[in-house]
Write a protein that holds these residues in place. Structure first.
Motif, PDB file in Angstrom:
ATOM      1  N   ASP A  83       0.808  -1.227   0.000  1.00  0.00           N
ATOM      2  CA  ASP A  83       0.000   0.000   0.000  1.00  0.00           C
ATOM      3  C   ASP A  83       0.836   1.270   0.000  1.00  0.00           C
ATOM      4  O   ASP A  83       0.292   2.367  -0.177  1.00  0.00           O
ATOM      5  CB  ASP A  83      -0.922   0.018   1.223  1.00  0.00           C
ATOM      6  CG  ASP A  83      -1.854  -1.189   1.246  1.00  0.00           C
ATOM      7  OD1 ASP A  83      -2.139  -1.713   0.153  1.00  0.00           O
ATOM      8  OD2 ASP A  83      -2.271  -1.601   2.337  1.00  0.00           O
ATOM      9  N   LYS A  84       2.158   1.124   0.254  1.00  0.00           N
ATOM     10  CA  LYS A  84       3.082   2.274   0.270  1.00  0.00           C
ATOM     11  C   LYS A  84       2.641   3.332   1.287  1.00  0.00           C
ATOM     12  O   LYS A  84       2.636   4.530   1.019  1.00  0.00           O
ATOM     13  CB  LYS A  84       3.185   2.898  -1.120  1.00  0.00           C
ATOM     14  CG  LYS A  84       3.671   1.916  -2.185  1.00  0.00           C
ATOM     15  CD  LYS A  84       3.704   2.554  -3.546  1.00  0.00           C
ATOM     16  CE  LYS A  84       4.136   1.545  -4.614  1.00  0.00           C
ATOM     17  NZ  LYS A  84       4.161   2.147  -5.957  1.00  0.00           N
ATOM     18  N   ARG A  85       2.258   2.863   2.463  1.00  0.00           N
ATOM     19  CA  ARG A  85       1.814   3.764   3.515  1.00  0.00           C
ATOM     20  C   ARG A  85       3.007   4.363   4.243  1.00  0.00           C
ATOM     21  O   ARG A  85       4.065   3.752   4.339  1.00  0.00           O
ATOM     22  CB  ARG A  85       0.938   3.017   4.522  1.00  0.00           C
ATOM     23  CG  ARG A  85      -0.279   2.350   3.919  1.00  0.00           C
ATOM     24  CD  ARG A  85      -1.268   3.356   3.392  1.00  0.00           C
ATOM     25  NE  ARG A  85      -2.513   2.729   2.972  1.00  0.00           N
ATOM     26  CZ  ARG A  85      -3.514   3.385   2.403  1.00  0.00           C
ATOM     27  NH1 ARG A  85      -3.394   4.683   2.165  1.00  0.00           N
ATOM     28  NH2 ARG A  85      -4.606   2.753   2.045  1.00  0.00           N
ATOM     29  N   SER A  86       2.811   5.555   4.762  1.00  0.00           N
ATOM     30  CA  SER A  86       3.835   6.181   5.591  1.00  0.00           C
ATOM     31  C   SER A  86       3.763   5.641   7.012  1.00  0.00           C
ATOM     32  O   SER A  86       2.824   4.921   7.382  1.00  0.00           O
ATOM     33  CB  SER A  86       3.646   7.702   5.597  1.00  0.00           C
ATOM     34  OG  SER A  86       2.389   8.040   6.144  1.00  0.00           O
ATOM     35  N   ALA A  87       4.758   6.001   7.829  1.00  0.00           N
ATOM     36  CA  ALA A  87       4.781   5.516   9.205  1.00  0.00           C
ATOM     37  C   ALA A  87       3.593   6.057   9.989  1.00  0.00           C
ATOM     38  O   ALA A  87       2.989   5.339  10.800  1.00  0.00           O
ATOM     39  CB  ALA A  87       6.102   5.909   9.871  1.00  0.00           C
ATOM     40  N   ALA A  88       3.256   7.329   9.779  1.00  0.00           N
ATOM     41  CA  ALA A  88       2.114   7.903  10.488  1.00  0.00           C
ATOM     42  C   ALA A  88       0.808   7.245  10.058  1.00  0.00           C
ATOM     43  O   ALA A  88      -0.085   7.001  10.891  1.00  0.00           O
ATOM     44  CB  ALA A  88       2.060   9.409  10.232  1.00  0.00           C
ATOM     45  N   ARG A  89       0.669   6.931   8.772  1.00  0.00           N
ATOM     46  CA  ARG A  89      -0.542   6.284   8.289  1.00  0.00           C
ATOM     47  C   ARG A  89      -0.646   4.860   8.818  1.00  0.00           C
ATOM     48  O   ARG A  89      -1.741   4.394   9.188  1.00  0.00           O
ATOM     49  CB  ARG A  89      -0.547   6.281   6.762  1.00  0.00           C
ATOM     50  CG  ARG A  89      -1.828   5.713   6.150  1.00  0.00           C
ATOM     51  CD  ARG A  89      -3.020   6.574   6.484  1.00  0.00           C
ATOM     52  NE  ARG A  89      -4.251   6.027   5.926  1.00  0.00           N
ATOM     53  CZ  ARG A  89      -5.448   6.573   6.110  1.00  0.00           C
ATOM     54  NH1 ARG A  89      -5.559   7.683   6.829  1.00  0.00           N
ATOM     55  NH2 ARG A  89      -6.525   6.030   5.560  1.00  0.00           N
ATOM     56  N   ILE A  90       0.456   4.147   8.874  1.00  0.00           N
ATOM     57  CA  ILE A  90       0.437   2.779   9.408  1.00  0.00           C
ATOM     58  C   ILE A  90       0.050   2.792  10.878  1.00  0.00           C
ATOM     59  O   ILE A  90      -0.734   1.952  11.343  1.00  0.00           O
ATOM     60  CB  ILE A  90       1.807   2.114   9.190  1.00  0.00           C
ATOM     61  CG1 ILE A  90       2.077   1.916   7.693  1.00  0.00           C
ATOM     62  CG2 ILE A  90       1.887   0.782   9.912  1.00  0.00           C
ATOM     63  CD1 ILE A  90       3.457   1.387   7.384  1.00  0.00           C
ATOM     64  N   ALA A  91       0.599   3.743  11.637  1.00  0.00           N
ATOM     65  CA  ALA A  91       0.250   3.836  13.060  1.00  0.00           C
ATOM     66  C   ALA A  91      -1.229   4.152  13.233  1.00  0.00           C
ATOM     67  O   ALA A  91      -1.886   3.643  14.151  1.00  0.00           O
ATOM     68  CB  ALA A  91       1.110   4.906  13.731  1.00  0.00           C
ATOM     69  N   HIS A  92      -1.797   4.989  12.357  1.00  0.00           N
ATOM     70  CA  HIS A  92      -3.217   5.325  12.450  1.00  0.00           C
ATOM     71  C   HIS A  92      -4.092   4.113  12.141  1.00  0.00           C
ATOM     72  O   HIS A  92      -5.108   3.882  12.816  1.00  0.00           O
ATOM     73  CB  HIS A  92      -3.530   6.469  11.492  1.00  0.00           C
ATOM     74  CG  HIS A  92      -4.978   6.866  11.472  1.00  0.00           C
ATOM     75  ND1 HIS A  92      -5.570   7.553  12.507  1.00  0.00           N
ATOM     76  CD2 HIS A  92      -5.960   6.648  10.543  1.00  0.00           C
ATOM     77  CE1 HIS A  92      -6.841   7.759  12.228  1.00  0.00           C
ATOM     78  NE2 HIS A  92      -7.110   7.227  11.039  1.00  0.00           N
ATOM     79  N   GLU A  93      -3.720   3.340  11.134  1.00  0.00           N
ATOM     80  CA  GLU A  93      -4.520   2.171  10.782  1.00  0.00           C
ATOM     81  C   GLU A  93      -4.394   1.072  11.830  1.00  0.00           C
ATOM     82  O   GLU A  93      -5.370   0.352  12.104  1.00  0.00           O
ATOM     83  CB  GLU A  93      -4.091   1.657   9.413  1.00  0.00           C
ATOM     84  CG  GLU A  93      -4.399   2.619   8.275  1.00  0.00           C
ATOM     85  CD  GLU A  93      -4.077   2.046   6.924  1.00  0.00           C
ATOM     86  OE1 GLU A  93      -3.631   0.866   6.893  1.00  0.00           O
ATOM     87  OE2 GLU A  93      -4.242   2.750   5.910  1.00  0.00           O
ATOM     88  N   LEU A  94      -3.220   0.934  12.429  1.00  0.00           N
ATOM     89  CA  LEU A  94      -3.081  -0.063  13.493  1.00  0.00           C
ATOM     90  C   LEU A  94      -3.853   0.352  14.742  1.00  0.00           C
ATOM     91  O   LEU A  94      -4.391  -0.500  15.453  1.00  0.00           O
ATOM     92  CB  LEU A  94      -1.600  -0.250  13.837  1.00  0.00           C
ATOM     93  CG  LEU A  94      -0.734  -0.893  12.746  1.00  0.00           C
ATOM     94  CD1 LEU A  94       0.712  -0.996  13.214  1.00  0.00           C
ATOM     95  CD2 LEU A  94      -1.262  -2.284  12.379  1.00  0.00           C
ATOM     96  N   ALA A  95      -3.917   1.655  15.012  1.00  0.00           N
ATOM     97  CA  ALA A  95      -4.703   2.121  16.159  1.00  0.00           C
ATOM     98  C   ALA A  95      -6.190   1.881  15.941  1.00  0.00           C
ATOM     99  O   ALA A  95      -6.933   1.639  16.902  1.00  0.00           O
ATOM    100  CB  ALA A  95      -4.432   3.602  16.405  1.00  0.00           C
ATOM    101  N   ALA A  96      -6.645   1.920  14.681  1.00  0.00           N
ATOM    102  CA  ALA A  96      -8.054   1.633  14.396  1.00  0.00           C
ATOM    103  C   ALA A  96      -8.380   0.170  14.648  1.00  0.00           C
ATOM    104  O   ALA A  96      -9.540  -0.166  14.917  1.00  0.00           O
ATOM    105  CB  ALA A  96      -8.385   2.011  12.954  1.00  0.00           C
TER     106      ALA A  96
END
Length: 232
Positions: A83-96
């Motif tokens: 998905d080529k996600r950034s670190a901040a985006r990955i952290a947001h999706e894992l928090a969800a």
């Protein structure tokens, strides 16, 4: 990796082990310039792990209670590669998904995997970012620039464009709504005769104020005067 002044390299440890088979460890250690404990360490490692024991070990502890789980690292790597996600985006999706992993931890894991740079994923420079329209939601949300024409430059350019000899379309006096010098010259000339002026009064001249003199600025032959003192 051994440093430049290390007495034992991988080949040196191998020679140490061969010499210790037929000679005492203390004699071999003194001959090679190392301590007996160091010689015993490498001999025991070779005895337990064979050739693999002669190489340096990692300083990472065997037990890390706070380390990131391997399945979580694999999940972060998959989200980064596919998905080529950034670190901040990955952290947001894992928090969800009720998984709390800090952005700094994800950045370290991506650096360990060699995926911390976007060019490491797409060497060709491709990106999945789409340009979005910026909408001002409140005053100060966007930078506003006011442009005001301060210089008196005529339309079409001034003398810097057309040369110093080019006629100007408008004079400064015409822009302000005042008659130009040519228009005032065609008006009725003023009369040169002037009525008899009264006798001018003599100008009053102000006397200069006395300048205070210091104790060294007395005229020659005049005694210094004492300054008046006030009695308390």
């Amino acid at each position: 990796m051994t440093h430049a002044n290390a007495p034992l390299s991988v080949e040196g440890r191998r020679r140490l082990v061969k010499r210790c088979r037929t000679r005492p460890i203390a004699h071999v250690a003194a001959e090679m310039g190392i301590s007996r404990a160091t010689a015993s360490k490498w001999a025991n490692r070779y005895r337990h792990h064979d050739e693999l024991g002669l190489h340096d070990r990692s300083s990472t502890p065997h037990c890390q209670p706070t380390a990131t789980a391997p399945d979580m690292v694999a999940r972060i790597e998959k989200m980064r590669r596919t998905d080529k996600r950034s670190a901040a985006r990955i952290a947001h999706e894992l928090a969800a998904d009720q998984t709390q992993v800090s952005r700094r931890t994800i950045s370290r894991r991506l650096a360990d995997l060699g995926l911390n740079r976007r060019k490491f994923i797409d060497p060709s420079g491709d990106t999945n970012r789409e340009p979005q329209k910026i909408v001002a939601r409140r005053p100060g949300h966007m930078v506003h620039v006011d442009v005001k024409k301060v210089g008196r430059v005529p339309d079409g350019g001034g003398w810097r464009v057309h040369g110093p000899e080019a006629p100007r379309r408008k004079t400064p006096s015409a822009r302000r709504g005042r008659p130009s010098a040519a228009a005032t010259s065609t008006s009725t000339p003023r009369s040169t005769a002037t009525p008899a002026s009264p006798t001018p009064k003599p100008s009053r001249t102000r006397k200069p104020l006395p300048r205070s003199r210091s104790c060294t600025e007395y005229e020659p032959g005049s005694p210094p005067t004492a300054s008046p003192t006030t009695s308390g």
